[in-house]
Design a protein around this motif. Structure first.
Motif, mmCIF file in Angstrom:
data_model
loop_
_atom_site.group_PDB
_atom_site.id
_atom_site.type_symbol
_atom_site.label_atom_id
_atom_site.label_comp_id
_atom_site.label_asym_id
_atom_site.label_seq_id
_atom_site.Cartn_x
_atom_site.Cartn_y
_atom_site.Cartn_z
ATOM 1 N N GLY A 68 0.800 -1.215 0.000
ATOM 2 C CA GLY A 68 0.000 0.000 0.000
ATOM 3 C C GLY A 68 0.828 1.258 0.000
ATOM 4 O O GLY A 68 2.044 1.233 0.228
ATOM 5 N N ALA A 84 -12.137 3.570 8.386
ATOM 6 C CA ALA A 84 -12.437 3.368 6.969
ATOM 7 C C ALA A 84 -13.818 3.898 6.607
ATOM 8 O O ALA A 84 -14.032 4.415 5.503
ATOM 9 C CB ALA A 84 -12.332 1.884 6.623
ATOM 10 N N LYS A 170 -15.558 1.872 -3.718
ATOM 11 C CA LYS A 170 -14.323 1.464 -3.055
ATOM 12 C C LYS A 170 -14.539 0.095 -2.404
ATOM 13 O O LYS A 170 -15.609 -0.195 -1.868
ATOM 14 C CB LYS A 170 -13.896 2.481 -2.001
ATOM 15 N N VAL A 172 -13.171 -2.478 0.504
ATOM 16 C CA VAL A 172 -12.402 -2.645 1.737
ATOM 17 C C VAL A 172 -12.376 -4.136 2.064
ATOM 18 O O VAL A 172 -13.424 -4.787 2.063
ATOM 19 C CB VAL A 172 -13.030 -1.865 2.908
ATOM 20 N N ASP A 191 -9.118 -1.358 -2.574
ATOM 21 C CA ASP A 191 -8.660 0.009 -2.289
ATOM 22 C C ASP A 191 -8.092 0.147 -0.886
ATOM 23 O O ASP A 191 -7.174 0.939 -0.662
ATOM 24 C CB ASP A 191 -9.827 0.990 -2.455
ATOM 25 N N ILE A 192 -8.644 -0.607 0.056
ATOM 26 C CA ILE A 192 -8.275 -0.478 1.464
ATOM 27 C C ILE A 192 -8.239 -1.860 2.099
ATOM 28 O O ILE A 192 -9.084 -2.708 1.805
ATOM 29 C CB ILE A 192 -9.275 0.427 2.223
ATOM 30 N N CYS A 214 -3.956 1.777 2.774
ATOM 31 C CA CYS A 214 -4.626 2.315 1.592
ATOM 32 C C CYS A 214 -3.742 2.173 0.356
ATOM 33 O O CYS A 214 -2.534 2.408 0.415
ATOM 34 C CB CYS A 214 -4.955 3.796 1.792
ATOM 35 N N ASP A 216 -4.118 4.095 -2.244
ATOM 36 C CA ASP A 216 -3.949 5.451 -2.771
ATOM 37 C C ASP A 216 -3.462 6.401 -1.680
ATOM 38 O O ASP A 216 -4.027 6.437 -0.584
ATOM 39 C CB ASP A 216 -5.276 5.951 -3.351
ATOM 40 N N VAL A 219 -6.166 9.005 -0.415
ATOM 41 C CA VAL A 219 -7.125 8.395 0.512
ATOM 42 C C VAL A 219 -6.470 8.152 1.866
ATOM 43 O O VAL A 219 -7.064 8.392 2.921
ATOM 44 C CB VAL A 219 -7.682 7.073 -0.061
ATOM 45 N N GLY A 220 -5.213 7.701 1.836
ATOM 46 C CA GLY A 220 -4.484 7.481 3.082
ATOM 47 C C GLY A 220 -4.307 8.752 3.875
ATOM 48 O O GLY A 220 -4.455 8.755 5.111
#
Length: 437
Positions: A68, A84, A170, A172, A191-192, A214, A216, A219-220
């Motif tokens: 990630g 999240a 997204k 998770v 994505d997560i 994450c 991205d 997003v993180g």
């Protein structure tokens, strides 16, 4: 994904990175605050809720392991879930699996129903119409738990992620059961990733913590802002202990899994076991998918006993190596009754829908000597067989599972639901514990 081997990433997490005194093992920064050189000239660290060097070492290692861009370390696994969910608005829809962990189910349903934090759709990913149901829900986020807890059902992460991209959703994935050693959801399109690092990541049952990783960076960064805003970042001591546990992650997982495979083979030979839930079995409905997206089948397994619920306590009393307890993923072997423990917050109807019956037991297989673990289970089955033949429960009654009245109520509930086994948490827990779990 990092080019370094998992064993190297984990074993060298934080090693030889001390800039103050060149310590090989990194120091633990327990300080809450940091000196500013001048007004308006804050360094990388100013307050430990926002940033902490020890916590950052753990976050960097977890991000590299999962492939990630950014990881955020939280104070519990549930706070990782809460974090999240900050990406959602009241107008968004969250899709969750029908058989997710009881604590997650409680969080999702109560935030949706009582707080109106988002809309909720519950989907059975094991049914053929899962894609159509997701498309109809038009979710902003899809939550996956694979293998699921406690029935070890497998969801095709890549297929869900491909669908999610067409919907702008997204994905998770709760990767607690397998860890990045055995599964990398981000590489499959997620994505997560969330973890209860309380479990295998730490591995010693002495720290409660969590993590969000994450794919991205943007997003993180947003979720790190929320973690600081909400005050759910992990403590330095917990991060230090988790780093120490993380360094042995690969050899621990190898031994966990080797022991689990032997125990599965043993359980398959037991006449009082009606079903074993383990993705490593060729007959498991998710076996083929698990082989494509996992690097192993893990060390969690569940099984149904073909006995009256009233006999469970005698079986549990006979065990010495398997401890009746919540949680999982530690070096010690644990046994759990999901209906009255990990999933007690689910209604009897929800448990029945998820397939959680009154004689379902879940094992977290530790790293003890396999001969001792097998002998321990054999001892339990010997007591169970004697009790089933005599028609009387063996072992003392604790008030948890061995009550004849409770067992009768459970059986009646199962018959009412069309022969589906159900378990009411109120039958086995005190009012205080029922409220808690």
């Amino acid at each position: 994904m990092s080019q370094r081997h998992f064993a190297t990433i984990a074993a060298r997490a934080g090693i030889a990175q001390d800039s103050a005194h060149e310590a090989v093992t990194p120091p633990m920064y327990l300080t809450t605050t940091y000196r500013l050189k001048a007004l308006g000239k804050a360094g990388a660290y100013d307050y430990s809720r926002s940033n902490n060097p020890t916590r950052d070492l753990l976050a960097d290692a977890l991000a590299e392991l999962e492939g990630g861009a950014k990881a955020i370390v939280t104070n519990t696994g549930m706070s990782a879930c809460v974090l999240a969910l900050q990406l959602l608005t009241p107008e968004d829809t969250l899709v969750i699996p029908h058989d997710c962990y009881g604590g997650s189910y409680r969080l999702f349903t109560n935030l949706a129903e009582r707080k109106r934090s988002f809309k909720l759709a519950i989907v059975n990913f094991q049914q053929g119409d899962w894609a159509e149901r997701i498309q109809a829900a038009k979710p902003a986020m899809i939550w996956l738990e694979t293998p699921s807890n406690p029935l070890l059902q497998i969801t095709d992460i890549r297929a869900v992620c491909q669908l999610a991209k067409t919907l702008g959703s997204k994905v998770v994935v709760d990767n607690t059961f397998l860890t990045p050693v055995l599964q990398q959801p981000l590489a499959l399109g997620a994505d997560i990733v969330v973890h209860s690092t309380t479990k295998y990541i730490n591995g010693h049952s002495d720290v409660v913590a969590g993590a969000v990783i994450c794919a991205d960076q943007v997003v993180g960064d947003e979720l790190k802002w929320w973690a600081n805003c909400l005050g759910i970042t992990g403590a330095a001591f917990d991060a230090y202990m988790t780093l120490r546990g993380l360094r042995t992650l690969l050899p621990r997982m190898q031994q966990h899994q080797a022991n689990a495979e032997r125990i599965v083979a043993f359980l398959q030979q037991q006449p009082l076991v009606s079903k074993v839930y383990y993705p490593g079995l060729p007959e498991h409905p998710g076996h083929a998918i698990a082989k494509t997206q996992q690097q192993g089948f893990g060390a969690m397994l569940s099984f149904d006993l073909a006995v009256e619920p009233a006999l469970l306590q005698g079986f549990l009393d006979a065990l010495q190596c398997f401890t009746l307890a919540q949680s999982l993923g530690g070096i010690e072997s644990l046994i759990c009754h999901p209906g009255s423990m990990t999933h007690a917050s689910m209604s009897a109807e929800a448990q029945a829908t998820a397939g959680i019956g009154p004689t379902l037991l879940r094992l977290s297989v530790g790293i003890e000597g396999i001969d001792d673990l097998l002998a321990d289970l054999a001892q339990g089955f010997a007591v169970l067989e004697a009790a089933s033949q005599s028609g009387k429960p063996k072992g003392h009654s604790t008030g948890n599972l061995a009550s004849d009245k409770a067992a009768a109520a459970v059986t009646d509930a199962g018959d009412t639901a069309g022969n589906k086994q159900e378990f009411s948490p109120s039958l086995s827990l005190s009012p205080a514990l029922t409220a808690l779990w």
